[in-house]
Design an enzyme around this catalytic site. Sequence first.
Site, PDB file in Angstrom:
ATOM      1  N   LYS A 211     -13.807  -1.971   6.956  1.00 41.23           N
ATOM      2  CA  LYS A 211     -13.247  -2.768   5.773  1.00 41.23           C
ATOM      3  C   LYS A 211     -12.708  -3.904   6.369  1.00 41.23           C
ATOM      4  O   LYS A 211     -11.380  -3.964   6.854  1.00 41.23           O
ATOM      5  CB  LYS A 211     -12.337  -1.723   5.120  1.00 41.23           C
TER       6      LYS A 211
ATOM      7  N   LYS B  79      -7.676   3.924   5.379  1.00 44.88           N
ATOM      8  CA  LYS B  79      -6.840   2.915   5.771  1.00 44.88           C
ATOM      9  C   LYS B  79      -6.329   3.322   7.366  1.00 44.88           C
ATOM     10  O   LYS B  79      -5.960   4.590   7.594  1.00 44.88           O
ATOM     11  CB  LYS B  79      -5.619   2.630   5.214  1.00 44.88           C
TER      12      LYS B  79
ATOM     13  N   CYS C   1      33.751  -1.227  20.651  1.00 43.28           N
ATOM     14  CA  CYS C   1      34.837  -0.574  20.820  1.00 43.28           C
ATOM     15  C   CYS C   1      35.913  -1.201  21.536  1.00 43.28           C
ATOM     16  O   CYS C   1      35.616  -2.022  22.396  1.00 43.28           O
ATOM     17  CB  CYS C   1      34.360   0.591  21.613  1.00 43.28           C
TER      18      CYS C   1
ATOM     19  N   ASP D 189       0.929  -1.309   0.041  1.00 40.93           N
ATOM     20  CA  ASP D 189       0.054   0.002  -0.131  1.00 40.93           C
ATOM     21  C   ASP D 189       0.899   1.420   0.020  1.00 40.93           C
ATOM     22  O   ASP D 189       0.573   2.281  -0.631  1.00 40.93           O
ATOM     23  CB  ASP D 189      -0.954   0.008   1.274  1.00 40.93           C
TER      24      ASP D 189
ATOM     25  N   GLU E  81     -17.451  -9.913   1.249  1.00 45.60           N
ATOM     26  CA  GLU E  81     -15.799 -10.275   1.442  1.00 45.60           C
ATOM     27  C   GLU E  81     -16.118 -11.915   2.261  1.00 45.60           C
ATOM     28  O   GLU E  81     -16.727 -12.080   3.069  1.00 45.60           O
ATOM     29  CB  GLU E  81     -15.279  -9.397   2.543  1.00 45.60           C
TER      30      GLU E  81
ATOM     31  N   SER F 172     -12.755  -0.932  -7.505  1.00 44.63           N
ATOM     32  CA  SER F 172     -11.864  -0.830  -6.017  1.00 44.63           C
ATOM     33  C   SER F 172     -12.015   0.400  -5.633  1.00 44.63           C
ATOM     34  O   SER F 172     -12.140   1.580  -6.290  1.00 44.63           O
ATOM     35  CB  SER F 172     -10.487  -1.310  -6.230  1.00 44.63           C
ATOM     36  N   PHE F 173     -11.613   0.402  -4.222  1.00 47.22           N
ATOM     37  CA  PHE F 173     -11.787   1.869  -3.646  1.00 47.22           C
ATOM     38  C   PHE F 173     -10.501   2.451  -3.455  1.00 47.22           C
ATOM     39  O   PHE F 173      -9.327   1.879  -3.619  1.00 47.22           O
ATOM     40  CB  PHE F 173     -12.200   1.822  -2.121  1.00 47.22           C
TER      41      PHE F 173
END
Length: 672
Positions: free
Chosen positions: A122, A317, A431, A39, A177, A84-85
């Site tokens: 979502k 998102k 070191c 994304d 979905e 699609s969004f």
Amino acid sequence: MSASKGEKERIAKLRMAIDKYRHMYHVEDREEISIEALDALKHELVLLEEKYPELITPDSPTQRVAGEPLPHFEKVEHSVPQWSFNDVFTEEEVRAFDARIKKNLKEFLGKDIQPSYSGELKIDGLKIVLTYKKGVLEIASTRGDGKVGENVTANVRTIDSVPLRLSKEIDVVVEGEVWMGKKALAELNAKRKNAGESLFANPRNAAAGSIRQLDPKVPASRKLDTFIYDLAFSNSETPKTQIEELSLLKELGFKTNPTMIAVDSIEGIIEFWKEWHTKKDRQDFLIDGIVVKVNEIEYQEALGYTGKAPRFAVAIKFPAEQATTILEDISLQIGRTGILTPVAHLKPVSVGGVVVSRATLHNEDQIKRLDVRVGDTVIIQRAGDVIPEIVGVVPELRPQDAKPYRFPKKVPECGGDGTIERVPGMSAWRCVSKNSNAQQRRRFHHFVGKHAFDIEGCGPRTVDLLLDEGLVSSYADLFSLTQGDVEGLPGFGERAAQNLIQGINAKRNVGLDRLLIGLSIDQVGTETARDIAEHFGTLENIQSASVDDLENVDGVGRVVAESIYRWFRDPEQKRALNELLSYVTVKKLPKNKKSTLDNAVFVITGTLPTLSREGAGALIRKHRGRVSSAVSAKTSYVLAGENAGSKLEKARALGVPIISEEDLERLITRGS
């Protein structure tokens, strides 16, 4: 303004990388980089194309819908195009969407319109398109490329939440979905592990992999579920709002997600988004954002669609725990024991809602494993309040002149001649000189810190001031300070000086474990110090212990035992410790009664309701439990709060019990 040569090359590389990883994710059900990282790459490309629209090409990944039909499934041409969004990631982008909606509505309808908005979760699953004729399921298909999908009817019919017949004899096309719950994934992965099969990376991949099986018995055995959210076509009644549409879908017999809102202002959607960012991990299904739509269907129809997405809706998102950015440089940070930690300097990027410009690279072996180079596009991960780290590289975006990183032979800040050396048997460099200014400061910061002496009002800035003024050069010097020594220093009036001395004096009695932590002994952290203190009881017993005696402590290996043994026999360390003991008294650890936490190993992740991570760890240790930083088969419990990261998913995959702060309190009460 036209794009520079570098920007044009970046656009070309982004398109190539996005196409590669999207194909893996959406077609092959493989995840080489996280969907969040994908994304981030896509969002960078969108921003560049918005800046230079003349560079947009028809085959750009921003101009298409993900996925292509697999060759071994019958192809189905969609009767309704599948969109699609567009994604947005910030409050500013959400408000810009609202402004764009109002502007377009005025343009299309000729008057000012104040739309309302619906908000839905979502779900991160596999999109499915269901076609019903006279109320009977005729075809179930995947989204595919938006025009043609795959016929997966036989598999979808095995999902209990999909009605084979509707409550009304109407023709409809609905979209939703298919998802698999986190618990179901853990059970499935446990079976696959026992059978020697590869594990699914996440529930989304498991759902997609299950639906794309030729044998319907496979999805039938995998506890798949659905949420239907859109009525794409109906030959019957048409609802007036999105919320009414969801109610109709439920009435027809579909399973819909009960979490939804309708608000009059976009600010209500922003609040809904923020609320579910903190609640998302409590659900059994994966949620990767909020879908906001103009609620009124007539306004949706007026706004219509662009070439690939609806104008009336966007997906907001959640702040990603992973993001991509450019590695600008690598520097070495000197720790209190002289260990050199490579630190990545990054082009600032927002990860998990926080702007990050630095991340740890851990050690040389990690740099080689990742093959990370200055100039690379890297994947940054930040979970909860864990220090950001680089977890991957996008090699397709690597500059041609990028060279592998090599540790230098000398680091001036190390002191002496600056020579560094690889620690035998470890991945770290250190070191050679043990007394550089940088190491001394780190050790002092650690000594006064919350895990060691925890001296109130004596933070790193105060320690640096005391060192710079020559008032302290050893731990004992801190306890010899008087108010007159510090009063008058920058920032220290009478009251501040008094408070500092009071804070120091309050720590003249210290627990044995805190003393061991504060001494900066190589290999000895909080848990090891606690184990040693509990095992030996007194400082004298530790000082006289042999390597074998130390190695007999649970959790202490040979390397750690030898490090402790050497420290207590080093003349300089013995002198400094004896000097310190002339000012402080070491307390024995209190004897704890038997507890059900005995020998239990806890991993803490996320934000707990009332306890900090340190507070939860202290409570667990108080009742004789152990705290670890990584989830493994040896983990007894994962104590999870809000915004838990990848540790939660790993716990589910391994079948490790996940408990809340309240559950922890019950465990302690039951054992007391």
